[in-house]
Design a protein around this motif. Structure first.
Motif, PDB file in Angstrom:
ATOM      1  N   ALA A   1       0.833  -1.209   0.000  1.00 35.88           N
ATOM      2  CA  ALA A   1       0.000   0.000   0.000  1.00 35.88           C
ATOM      3  C   ALA A   1       0.867   1.259   0.000  1.00 35.88           C
ATOM      4  O   ALA A   1       0.521   2.277  -0.619  1.00 35.88           O
ATOM      5  CB  ALA A   1      -0.935  -0.010   1.205  1.00 35.88           C
ATOM      6  N   SER A   2       2.024   1.169   0.676  1.00 40.44           N
ATOM      7  CA  SER A   2       2.898   2.346   0.781  1.00 40.44           C
ATOM      8  C   SER A   2       3.548   2.720  -0.557  1.00 40.44           C
ATOM      9  O   SER A   2       4.085   3.804  -0.705  1.00 40.44           O
ATOM     10  CB  SER A   2       3.995   2.088   1.814  1.00 40.44           C
ATOM     11  OG  SER A   2       4.740   0.952   1.433  1.00 40.44           O
TER      12      SER A   2
ATOM     13  N   TYR B   1      -0.353   9.241  -3.870  1.00 38.00           N
ATOM     14  CA  TYR B   1      -1.570   9.998  -4.174  1.00 38.00           C
ATOM     15  C   TYR B   1      -1.189  11.455  -4.413  1.00 38.00           C
ATOM     16  O   TYR B   1      -0.539  12.063  -3.559  1.00 38.00           O
ATOM     17  CB  TYR B   1      -2.574   9.885  -3.026  1.00 38.00           C
ATOM     18  CG  TYR B   1      -3.044   8.461  -2.815  1.00 38.00           C
ATOM     19  CD1 TYR B   1      -4.137   7.961  -3.509  1.00 38.00           C
ATOM     20  CD2 TYR B   1      -2.361   7.606  -1.945  1.00 38.00           C
ATOM     21  CE1 TYR B   1      -4.550   6.639  -3.326  1.00 38.00           C
ATOM     22  CE2 TYR B   1      -2.766   6.284  -1.763  1.00 38.00           C
ATOM     23  CZ  TYR B   1      -3.860   5.812  -2.457  1.00 38.00           C
ATOM     24  OH  TYR B   1      -4.263   4.508  -2.287  1.00 38.00           O
TER      25      TYR B   1
ATOM     26  N   ALA C   1      -3.886   8.352  -8.353  1.00 38.23           N
ATOM     27  CA  ALA C   1      -3.054   7.377  -7.631  1.00 38.23           C
ATOM     28  C   ALA C   1      -2.048   6.808  -8.619  1.00 38.23           C
ATOM     29  O   ALA C   1      -2.419   6.402  -9.726  1.00 38.23           O
ATOM     30  CB  ALA C   1      -3.932   6.266  -7.063  1.00 38.23           C
TER      31      ALA C   1
ATOM     32  N   GLY D   1      -8.110  -0.806  -1.440  1.00 34.84           N
ATOM     33  CA  GLY D   1      -8.383   0.441  -0.722  1.00 34.84           C
ATOM     34  C   GLY D   1      -7.993   1.717  -1.459  1.00 34.84           C
ATOM     35  O   GLY D   1      -8.064   2.808  -0.889  1.00 34.84           O
ATOM     36  N   ILE D   2      -7.607   1.582  -2.724  1.00 36.37           N
ATOM     37  CA  ILE D   2      -7.155   2.791  -3.448  1.00 36.37           C
ATOM     38  C   ILE D   2      -8.326   3.753  -3.700  1.00 36.37           C
ATOM     39  O   ILE D   2      -8.209   4.959  -3.459  1.00 36.37           O
ATOM     40  CB  ILE D   2      -6.450   2.415  -4.774  1.00 36.37           C
ATOM     41  CG1 ILE D   2      -5.156   1.646  -4.458  1.00 36.37           C
ATOM     42  CG2 ILE D   2      -6.160   3.659  -5.619  1.00 36.37           C
ATOM     43  CD1 ILE D   2      -4.424   1.105  -5.670  1.00 36.37           C
TER      44      ILE D   2
ATOM     45  N   SER E   1     -11.065   3.996  -1.966  1.00 37.87           N
ATOM     46  CA  SER E   1     -11.463   4.577  -0.671  1.00 37.87           C
ATOM     47  C   SER E   1     -10.546   5.739  -0.302  1.00 37.87           C
ATOM     48  O   SER E   1     -11.007   6.771   0.186  1.00 37.87           O
ATOM     49  CB  SER E   1     -11.402   3.520   0.431  1.00 37.87           C
ATOM     50  OG  SER E   1     -12.211   2.429   0.089  1.00 37.87           O
ATOM     51  N   GLU E   2      -9.263   5.563  -0.542  1.00 37.11           N
ATOM     52  CA  GLU E   2      -8.302   6.626  -0.211  1.00 37.11           C
ATOM     53  C   GLU E   2      -8.532   7.857  -1.099  1.00 37.11           C
ATOM     54  O   GLU E   2      -8.509   8.992  -0.614  1.00 37.11           O
ATOM     55  CB  GLU E   2      -6.874   6.098  -0.382  1.00 37.11           C
ATOM     56  CG  GLU E   2      -5.778   7.083  -0.062  1.00 37.11           C
ATOM     57  CD  GLU E   2      -5.732   7.488   1.414  1.00 37.11           C
ATOM     58  OE1 GLU E   2      -6.160   6.697   2.265  1.00 37.11           O
ATOM     59  OE2 GLU E   2      -5.271   8.628   1.692  1.00 37.11           O
TER      60      GLU E   2
ATOM     61  N   THR F   1     -11.746   9.540   0.065  1.00 37.28           N
ATOM     62  CA  THR F   1     -11.562  10.154   1.381  1.00 37.28           C
ATOM     63  C   THR F   1     -10.793  11.465   1.265  1.00 37.28           C
ATOM     64  O   THR F   1     -11.126  12.459   1.921  1.00 37.28           O
ATOM     65  CB  THR F   1     -10.813   9.175   2.313  1.00 37.28           C
ATOM     66  OG1 THR F   1     -11.595   7.987   2.423  1.00 37.28           O
ATOM     67  CG2 THR F   1     -10.604   9.761   3.695  1.00 37.28           C
ATOM     68  N   ARG F   2      -9.768  11.467   0.404  1.00 39.95           N
ATOM     69  CA  ARG F   2      -8.999  12.713   0.246  1.00 39.95           C
ATOM     70  C   ARG F   2      -9.861  13.839  -0.310  1.00 39.95           C
ATOM     71  O   ARG F   2      -9.786  14.980   0.142  1.00 39.95           O
ATOM     72  CB  ARG F   2      -7.794  12.472  -0.665  1.00 39.95           C
ATOM     73  CG  ARG F   2      -6.708  11.721   0.070  1.00 39.95           C
ATOM     74  CD  ARG F   2      -5.515  11.442  -0.801  1.00 39.95           C
ATOM     75  NE  ARG F   2      -4.572  10.637  -0.047  1.00 39.95           N
ATOM     76  CZ  ARG F   2      -3.301  10.957   0.182  1.00 39.95           C
ATOM     77  NH1 ARG F   2      -2.807  12.068  -0.323  1.00 39.95           N
ATOM     78  NH2 ARG F   2      -2.518  10.173   0.892  1.00 39.95           N
TER      79      ARG F   2
ATOM     80  N   GLU G   1     -12.265  15.081   2.360  1.00 37.33           N
ATOM     81  CA  GLU G   1     -11.608  15.911   3.374  1.00 37.33           C
ATOM     82  C   GLU G   1     -11.484  17.361   2.898  1.00 37.33           C
ATOM     83  O   GLU G   1     -11.726  18.303   3.656  1.00 37.33           O
ATOM     84  CB  GLU G   1     -10.232  15.340   3.712  1.00 37.33           C
ATOM     85  CG  GLU G   1     -10.316  14.225   4.745  1.00 37.33           C
ATOM     86  CD  GLU G   1      -9.017  13.453   4.910  1.00 37.33           C
ATOM     87  OE1 GLU G   1      -9.055  12.446   5.629  1.00 37.33           O
ATOM     88  OE2 GLU G   1      -7.995  13.850   4.305  1.00 37.33           O
TER      89      GLU G   1
END
Ligand code: COA
Length: 198
Positions: free
Chosen positions: A15-16, A20, A63, A101-102, A104-105, A108-109, A112
């Motif tokens: 994941a790391s 993004y 991403a 989870g890409i 979702s990330e 989420t960004r 925010e």
């Protein structure tokens, strides 16, 4: 478009290793267009893409895995019927990178940034057959606000999904004309919303 879970060769990655970045200019546009054109059922013109990324570059994220663009989200925000709301227009992750989870990330960004910008809610439409997207947004707290009959050009119905942010206490003027915060917990009014809320 629904992920049909056809045999897709998954890519091994941590994941790391996924980076993004927010929209950085014209060089990102073809990357976004290619992903969306390949994966979403609705055809969009270059003008539509430009409308979103020129006006709300801060709400568009990509991403990357190394040099490869593997996902993107494109959004906008603005006034709508006395609310300031965000809108998620496009979301895509390419098949070999799904389920990690890409998306979702990315979502989420953008959410925010919408919250920081004062949005009270976020909406989007998804095909009623798109189990993957409906599950993803459900996990993020979106509710199904409406069913839109034959919303898409392909004749499929859509669900309008909505995420309501916790309500900010209204600012009231006291006797001296200074602003004071109302002490009630207005966020509670959003709990337990019915399926058809608007
Ligand atoms: C929908 C899409 C963006 C999801 O991307 P993704 O990176 O795989 O999503 P995530 O890994 O962040 O998924 C998060 C959660 O969503 C749900 N989910 C995502 N894809 C799913 C699928 N195909 N089936 C069931 N649930 C799914 C799961 O609950 C998942 O959590 P879990 O992995 O802990 O079970 C991707 O499948 C895609 O690009 N599809 C084609 C384009 C599209 O439909 N876009 C949405 C338009 S509204």
């Amino acid at each position: 478009m629904e992920d049909t879970k056809n045999e897709v060769e998954k890519v091994a990655f941590e994941a790391s290793e996924i980076e993004y970045v927010s929209y950085g200019g014209e060089h990102h546009l073809p990357l976004i267009m290619r992903l969306v054109d390949e994966e979403l059922s609705e055809p969009y013109s270059i003008f539509t893409y430009r409308y979103f990324v020129y006006l709300w570059p801060q709400l568009c994220f990509l991403a990357f895995h190394g040099d490869r663009c593997v996902g993107t989200v494109v959004c906008k925000m603005g006034d709508h019927r006395n609310t300031f709301r965000g809108y998620i227009a496009m979301l895509v992750v390419i098949k070999p990178y799904r389920g990690r989870g890409i998306a979702s990330e990315l979502v989420t960004r953008s959410i925010e940034v919408m919250m920081e910008s004062g949005c009270e809610e976020v909406t989007l439409e998804a095909e009623v057959t798109n189990k993957g997207a409906l599950a993803l947004y459900g996990r993020l707290g979106f509710i199904r606000a409406k069913r839109l009959f034959r919303y898409y050009l392909n004749g499929v119905d859509a669900f309008r999904l909505k995420l309501l942010f916790p309500h900010r206490p209204p600012m009231l003027a006291n006797w001296e004309g200074n602003e004071v915060q109302c002490s009630d917990d207005s966020s509670k009014q959003y709990q337990g919303l019915p399926f058809e809320c608007c």
